[in-house]
Design a protein around this motif. Structure first.
Motif, PDB file in Angstrom:
ATOM      1  N   LEU A  62       0.815  -1.222   0.000  1.00 64.79           N
ATOM      2  CA  LEU A  62       0.000   0.000   0.000  1.00 64.79           C
ATOM      3  C   LEU A  62       0.850   1.274   0.000  1.00 64.79           C
ATOM      4  O   LEU A  62       0.312   2.381  -0.033  1.00 64.79           O
ATOM      5  CB  LEU A  62      -0.922  -0.002   1.228  1.00 64.79           C
ATOM      6  N   ILE A  63       2.179   1.122   0.045  1.00 66.05           N
ATOM      7  CA  ILE A  63       3.054   2.307  -0.014  1.00 66.05           C
ATOM      8  C   ILE A  63       3.064   2.817  -1.452  1.00 66.05           C
ATOM      9  O   ILE A  63       3.480   2.104  -2.373  1.00 66.05           O
ATOM     10  CB  ILE A  63       4.490   1.964   0.443  1.00 66.05           C
ATOM     11  N   ALA A  64       2.599   4.038  -1.662  1.00 66.04           N
ATOM     12  CA  ALA A  64       2.487   4.588  -3.018  1.00 66.04           C
ATOM     13  C   ALA A  64       3.866   4.764  -3.656  1.00 66.04           C
ATOM     14  O   ALA A  64       4.881   4.919  -2.961  1.00 66.04           O
ATOM     15  CB  ALA A  64       1.749   5.928  -2.972  1.00 66.04           C
ATOM     16  N   SER A  65       3.891   4.765  -4.967  1.00 63.06           N
ATOM     17  CA  SER A  65       5.164   4.842  -5.714  1.00 63.06           C
ATOM     18  C   SER A  65       5.931   6.126  -5.418  1.00 63.06           C
ATOM     19  O   SER A  65       7.157   6.168  -5.537  1.00 63.06           O
ATOM     20  CB  SER A  65       4.891   4.734  -7.219  1.00 63.06           C
ATOM     21  N   ASP A  66       5.222   7.199  -4.999  1.00 62.47           N
ATOM     22  CA  ASP A  66       5.896   8.467  -4.665  1.00 62.47           C
ATOM     23  C   ASP A  66       6.933   8.301  -3.553  1.00 62.47           C
ATOM     24  O   ASP A  66       7.834   9.129  -3.414  1.00 62.47           O
ATOM     25  CB  ASP A  66       4.864   9.504  -4.185  1.00 62.47           C
ATOM     26  N   PHE A  67       6.781   7.222  -2.765  1.00 66.42           N
ATOM     27  CA  PHE A  67       7.608   7.075  -1.559  1.00 66.42           C
ATOM     28  C   PHE A  67       8.583   5.899  -1.655  1.00 66.42           C
ATOM     29  O   PHE A  67       9.068   5.418  -0.642  1.00 66.42           O
ATOM     30  CB  PHE A  67       6.697   6.902  -0.341  1.00 66.42           C
ATOM     31  N   LEU A  68       8.869   5.459  -2.875  1.00 69.48           N
ATOM     32  CA  LEU A  68       9.704   4.266  -3.041  1.00 69.48           C
ATOM     33  C   LEU A  68      11.130   4.573  -3.493  1.00 69.48           C
ATOM     34  O   LEU A  68      11.911   3.651  -3.737  1.00 69.48           O
ATOM     35  CB  LEU A  68       9.029   3.298  -4.023  1.00 69.48           C
ATOM     36  N   ASN A  69      11.485   5.853  -3.613  1.00 73.92           N
ATOM     37  CA  ASN A  69      12.851   6.226  -4.012  1.00 73.92           C
ATOM     38  C   ASN A  69      13.641   6.632  -2.775  1.00 73.92           C
ATOM     39  O   ASN A  69      13.383   7.675  -2.181  1.00 73.92           O
ATOM     40  CB  ASN A  69      12.806   7.381  -5.025  1.00 73.92           C
ATOM     41  N   PRO A  70      14.641   5.820  -2.370  1.00 72.33           N
ATOM     42  CA  PRO A  70      15.386   6.148  -1.151  1.00 72.33           C
ATOM     43  C   PRO A  70      16.219   7.418  -1.255  1.00 72.33           C
ATOM     44  O   PRO A  70      16.603   7.997  -0.237  1.00 72.33           O
ATOM     45  CB  PRO A  70      16.284   4.921  -0.936  1.00 72.33           C
ATOM     46  N   ASP A  71      16.482   7.889  -2.475  1.00 72.21           N
ATOM     47  CA  ASP A  71      17.294   9.105  -2.648  1.00 72.21           C
ATOM     48  C   ASP A  71      16.507  10.378  -2.358  1.00 72.21           C
ATOM     49  O   ASP A  71      17.086  11.420  -2.043  1.00 72.21           O
ATOM     50  CB  ASP A  71      17.858   9.177  -4.075  1.00 72.21           C
ATOM     51  N   THR A  72      15.181  10.307  -2.479  1.00 73.28           N
ATOM     52  CA  THR A  72      14.384  11.529  -2.339  1.00 73.28           C
ATOM     53  C   THR A  72      13.307  11.425  -1.257  1.00 73.28           C
ATOM     54  O   THR A  72      12.512  12.340  -1.088  1.00 73.28           O
ATOM     55  CB  THR A  72      13.694  11.857  -3.683  1.00 73.28           C
ATOM     56  N   THR A  73      13.271  10.296  -0.528  1.00 67.54           N
ATOM     57  CA  THR A  73      12.224  10.075   0.479  1.00 67.54           C
ATOM     58  C   THR A  73      12.826   9.984   1.872  1.00 67.54           C
ATOM     59  O   THR A  73      13.771   9.231   2.099  1.00 67.54           O
ATOM     60  CB  THR A  73      11.448   8.771   0.180  1.00 67.54           C
ATOM     61  N   LEU A  74      12.273  10.743   2.776  1.00 70.88           N
ATOM     62  CA  LEU A  74      12.609  10.644   4.193  1.00 70.88           C
ATOM     63  C   LEU A  74      11.491   9.875   4.888  1.00 70.88           C
ATOM     64  O   LEU A  74      10.314  10.168   4.675  1.00 70.88           O
ATOM     65  CB  LEU A  74      12.735  12.046   4.809  1.00 70.88           C
ATOM     66  N   VAL A  75      11.858   8.903   5.718  1.00 67.93           N
ATOM     67  CA  VAL A  75      10.885   8.138   6.490  1.00 67.93           C
ATOM     68  C   VAL A  75      10.981   8.597   7.946  1.00 67.93           C
ATOM     69  O   VAL A  75      12.063   8.650   8.519  1.00 67.93           O
ATOM     70  CB  VAL A  75      11.153   6.625   6.388  1.00 67.93           C
TER      71      VAL A  75
END
Length: 458
Positions: A62-75
């Motif tokens: 359910l994690i949207a594709s917007d949040f699957l790039n580790p270079d541009t996503t902060l968790v």
């Protein structure tokens, strides 16, 4: 990771009151924001309307594709989330930058002047008051609050011009050790979170360490009489405060027609005739600490006097839902014995000759185990107590730890019962009520609208 180079921020535990302020902050910065929370709530539904992509099932699909790039996503995750959480494990295994909420707030205190409020209780009201005072002044502020301000309907305030950020400094999981305060209030050091700290001494040590993080040009405003021995860097100014003593205090306190007035005494300039917008006795002390922070920030006497009178309070903090000659209904977040004692004492001051009933939902098995006698002592100041089952939050049950521990230690001659929360409304339908307060940090507040409905026409 530089906040400016981020395009997406993913929250695990997005619906928590502290986390949701960061959700709103990153939405305001134009970032893609999404995340997980265990249960839908009024707050998560508002966040979704504001643009956040939130789901309620622990499921990496359910994690949207917007949040699957580790270079541009902060968790960002809350410490209440277990290490085994599927989504948290996924982000760890795939090389994402992962930070606690407190770490992100800590970054903000390195680039802005952090005005922080720490302590076992009083944090939310004091920090929300301080934010209101500065927001209403020519100084302005950013603010990340632990409750919904009734003045603004949100837990986040933003300012393009101000160098100040007001932050509630939470000691749970030693979160406040990530902060670098410019000025901080410490309201109380009564033991709490012994599941984290183990002993009262370790709890005090955590606050000592926190005082060492104040900037060398900064300020510590310490509640007078605390056990804490501060350990500040050279150059830090230490002040004390309380209701009637200390560098900052009140004089000439007047209670007239349900309103509270006092004169504020301060080394930074006295202010006469302060009126409390929320006339509860404990707010004198909260207000003194908030005014001290506002003065350090540069707010003027006139700005402070006006804003104190217009302060509307915080949701679930001594929050009047119904008030007439027949019935009073309040909601309060109090979930520590000292907070409950303070809350009950405040109600007694306002309604000395009326029957006061509380519905109390204990929060956490460990807190109940560690403080059941203290809870019983505080609740015994009431006329009647309705105990609900323990709200587990992040915890698994502990054998032998139930609300009965508190029940069996209550004053023998008082009215008392244990009730499942699903049965509460039915119980209250036929119960004579004079003054009723709901107490607790769990989901008891979800029942307040139904309680209001059955009481409003009596």
């Amino acid at each position: 990771m530089n906040i400016n180079t981020l395009s997406a921020v993913y929250f695990i535990g997005a619906g928590g009151i502290g986390m949701s302020a960061l959700v709103r902050y990153f939405l305001s910065k134009g970032k893609k924001v999404g995340g997980y929370d265990r249960t839908p709530s009024e707050l998560t539904e508002k966040l979704i309307k504001e643009g956040a992509d939130i789901h309620y099932e622990e499921n990496t699909a359910l994690i949207a594709s917007d949040f699957l790039n580790p270079d541009t996503t902060l968790v960002i995750y809350t410490p209440a989330i277990p290490a085994t959480h599927q989504e948290l494990v996924y982000f760890k295994e795939h090389g994402f930058e992962i930070q606690k909420r407190a770490q992100v707030l800590g970054m903000l205190t390195q680039t802005e002047k952090g005005l922080c409020v720490a302590g076992t209780h009083g944090k939310t009201t004091t920090s929300t008051m301080a934010a209101h005072l500065l927001h209403q002044s020519h100084i302005g502020c950013n603010a990340f609050l632990g409750g919904i301000s009734k003045n603004y309907g949100t837990n986040l305030l933003l300012s393009e011009k101000s160098e100040f950020v007001v932050i509630e400094a939470d000691e749970f999981d030693r979160s406040f050790h990530w902060l670098t305060p410019y000025a901080t209030v410490i309201t109380a050091t009564d033991s709490d979170h012994l599941d984290i700290y183990g002993t009262h001494e370790a709890y005090l040590e955590s606050f000592r360490k926190y005082t060492s993080l104040i900037r060398p040009d900064g300020y510590l405003i310490l509640k007078k009489g605390l056990e804490l021995v501060p350990d500040v860097q050279q150059g830090v100014t230490i002040y004390t405060y309380s209701t009637t003593e200390g560098d900052f205090h009140a004089e000439n306190i007047r209670i007239e027609n349900g309103e509270i007035y006092f004169d504020y005494v301060s080394p930074l300039g006295n202010i006469t005739n302060i009126q409390l917008g929320v006339p509860v006795y404990v707010n004198i002390e909260n207000g003194i600490a908030a005014m001290a922070l506002a003065q350090i920030g540069g707010a003027t006497a006139e700005e402070i006097r006006n804003a104190m009178a217009s302060f509307g309070g915080v949701d679930r903090r001594f929050d009047f839902k119904l008030k007439n000659e027949r019935i009073v209904l309040l909601s309060d977040y109090a979930h520590h014995p000292a907070e409950i004692k303070q809350s009950v004492t405040s109600i007694r001051t306002l309604y000395p000759n009326r029957k006061i009933t509380a519905v109390f939902q204990p929060h956490l098995y460990t807190r109940t185990r560690d403080f059941y006698q203290e809870f019983a002592d505080s609740l015994s100041l009431l006329d009647e107590v309705i105990l609900l089952d323990i709200y587990p939050a992040r915890e698994a049950p502990i054998p032998g730890v139930t609300s009965e521990l508190i029940y069996n230690s209550l004053r023998p001659d008082m009215q008392k019962c244990i009730c499942k929360k699903e049965e509460l409304i039915e119980l209250l339908k036929n119960k004579p009520i004079d003054v009723l307060i709901t107490l607790g940090a769990g989901d008891i507040d979800n029942y307040v609208p139904q309680i209001y409905d059955i009481l409003k026409d009596r």
